[in-house]
Design a protein around this motif. Sequence first.
Motif, short mmCIF file in Angstrom:
data_model
loop_
_atom_site.label_atom_id
_atom_site.label_comp_id
_atom_site.label_asym_id
_atom_site.label_seq_id
_atom_site.Cartn_x
_atom_site.Cartn_y
_atom_site.Cartn_z
N HIS A 85 -7.67 -5.67 -9.25
CA HIS A 85 -7.86 -5.50 -7.80
C HIS A 85 -9.05 -6.32 -7.33
O HIS A 85 -8.95 -7.10 -6.38
N HIS A 127 0.83 -1.21 0.00
CA HIS A 127 0.00 0.00 0.00
C HIS A 127 0.87 1.26 0.00
O HIS A 127 0.56 2.24 -0.68
N SER A 173 -9.47 1.22 5.01
CA SER A 173 -9.70 0.59 3.71
C SER A 173 -9.10 1.44 2.60
O SER A 173 -9.00 2.67 2.74
N GLY A 174 -8.72 0.78 1.50
CA GLY A 174 -8.22 1.49 0.33
C GLY A 174 -9.23 2.52 -0.17
O GLY A 174 -8.86 3.49 -0.84
N PHE A 175 -10.49 2.31 0.18
CA PHE A 175 -11.55 3.25 -0.18
C PHE A 175 -11.22 4.66 0.32
O PHE A 175 -11.66 5.66 -0.24
N VAL A 219 -9.05 -9.35 -4.73
CA VAL A 219 -9.86 -9.24 -3.50
C VAL A 219 -10.75 -10.48 -3.36
O VAL A 219 -10.82 -11.10 -2.28
N GLY A 249 -16.30 -5.39 3.02
CA GLY A 249 -15.00 -4.72 3.10
C GLY A 249 -14.77 -4.11 4.47
O GLY A 249 -15.74 -3.82 5.19
N PHE A 265 -5.83 8.27 -4.46
CA PHE A 265 -6.54 7.57 -5.54
C PHE A 265 -7.70 8.44 -6.03
O PHE A 265 -7.90 8.62 -7.23
N ARG A 266 -8.44 9.04 -5.08
CA ARG A 266 -9.57 9.92 -5.49
C ARG A 266 -9.03 11.15 -6.20
O ARG A 266 -9.65 11.64 -7.14
N TYR A 324 -19.52 -4.28 -4.51
CA TYR A 324 -19.30 -2.83 -4.72
C TYR A 324 -18.20 -2.62 -5.78
O TYR A 324 -18.37 -1.84 -6.72
N GLY A 369 -13.86 -1.23 4.89
CA GLY A 369 -14.37 0.14 4.76
C GLY A 369 -15.89 0.19 4.88
O GLY A 369 -16.48 1.27 4.84
N GLY A 370 -16.54 -0.98 4.98
CA GLY A 370 -17.99 -1.01 5.22
C GLY A 370 -18.83 -1.27 3.98
O GLY A 370 -20.04 -1.39 4.07
N SER A 371 -18.18 -1.38 2.81
CA SER A 371 -18.97 -1.65 1.60
C SER A 371 -19.28 -3.14 1.51
O SER A 371 -18.80 -3.94 2.31
N TYR A 405 2.16 1.89 -3.46
CA TYR A 405 1.08 2.46 -4.28
C TYR A 405 0.97 3.95 -4.01
O TYR A 405 0.88 4.77 -4.94
N ARG A 458 -8.75 -1.73 -11.71
CA ARG A 458 -9.99 -2.07 -10.98
C ARG A 458 -10.29 -3.57 -11.15
O ARG A 458 -10.67 -4.25 -10.19
#
Length: 279
Positions: A236, A53, A122-124, A240, A249, A129-130, A258, A251-253, A56, A233
């Motif tokens: 990944h 990570h 989470s990577g989220f 995953v 996840g 990235f955003r 998702y 992150g909660g997804s 990245y 994507r």
Amino acid sequence: MDSKQTAQYGGITSGGHSSLDYNSYLMVEQLKTLQVCQSEPAHHDEPLFIIIHQTYELWFKLIIHELDLVVELMAEGRVRKATHFMRRAVAIMRVLVQQIHILETMSPVDFLGFRHKLNPASGFQSSQFREIEFMAGLKEERMLMHFKSDSVAFAELTKRFEAPSLKDCFYALLRRNGFTLTMPADGEDDEEGKLAEARVLELCRLYQDEQLGELHDLAETLIDIDELIALWRTHHVTVVERIIGFKRGTGGSEGVAYLRSTLVKRCFQDLWSVRTALT
Ligand code: HEM
């Protein structure tokens, strides 16, 4: 390490050391202190998870640095130079697509040995990235809102959200070269897709008129990076699924479900549609 001075330029620091050698220049000792495991005793595989990570995030930082320059070069009409630095961002992204597979050497059971310690990280939550998504033109306000509780990331992302994207700058460059490329006015949307259709027909010229070779090459680097983000994507989500299956996840997804929903995202949709429109 003996550090004399530092100065910040857009997240990149400049400074000097009185006795420079490889380790002091690259701050290797400091770098090696940045891998702090959450598991106790540290699980053998957690350093892999942290380092992948972190690398990245380092490459994301460089991609952002390169894209900032590309935007400037496009504004100055320096098309060949813009293409040159886009190609560097593309080369980095190509490495990032491959790199995710190192994680396949971690078994699902080994990941479970420390995964519970990562909640709710989470990577989220990767703001860089955003940032890359926003810079490329993939701007979703709900993504920005996820960062509301992190004031530094929120400020940086808001700036990116409001700034012209690579797509905006590329279209402005094309307009200065005789294209029209009409976008919907503020508050208006192009429900029937008429404006998009007209833009796509105009953009076909990039692929048909050899006089536009330099602009064509720049457009292709935009498609390159978009394709590589889409490939990232795909790789990944596959890795995953291999490691956590359909678990939720951290992150909660919903996890894989998702991530699969994001596979259709494209930053330069008009350039993709040109492929269909070309006859
Ligand atoms: C064992 C390895 C990994 C697993 C199990 C995993 C799992 C997930 C899951 C389940 C999500 C969805 C959000 C959530 O609910 O948490 C996600 C999102 C994400 N992950 Fe990973 N991930 C892994 C490795 C990585 C790596 C190495 C990166 C590199 C930066 C990364 C970057 C991201 C990003 C950027 C998102 C957000 C994607 C989007 O919203 O479009 N992940 N990850």
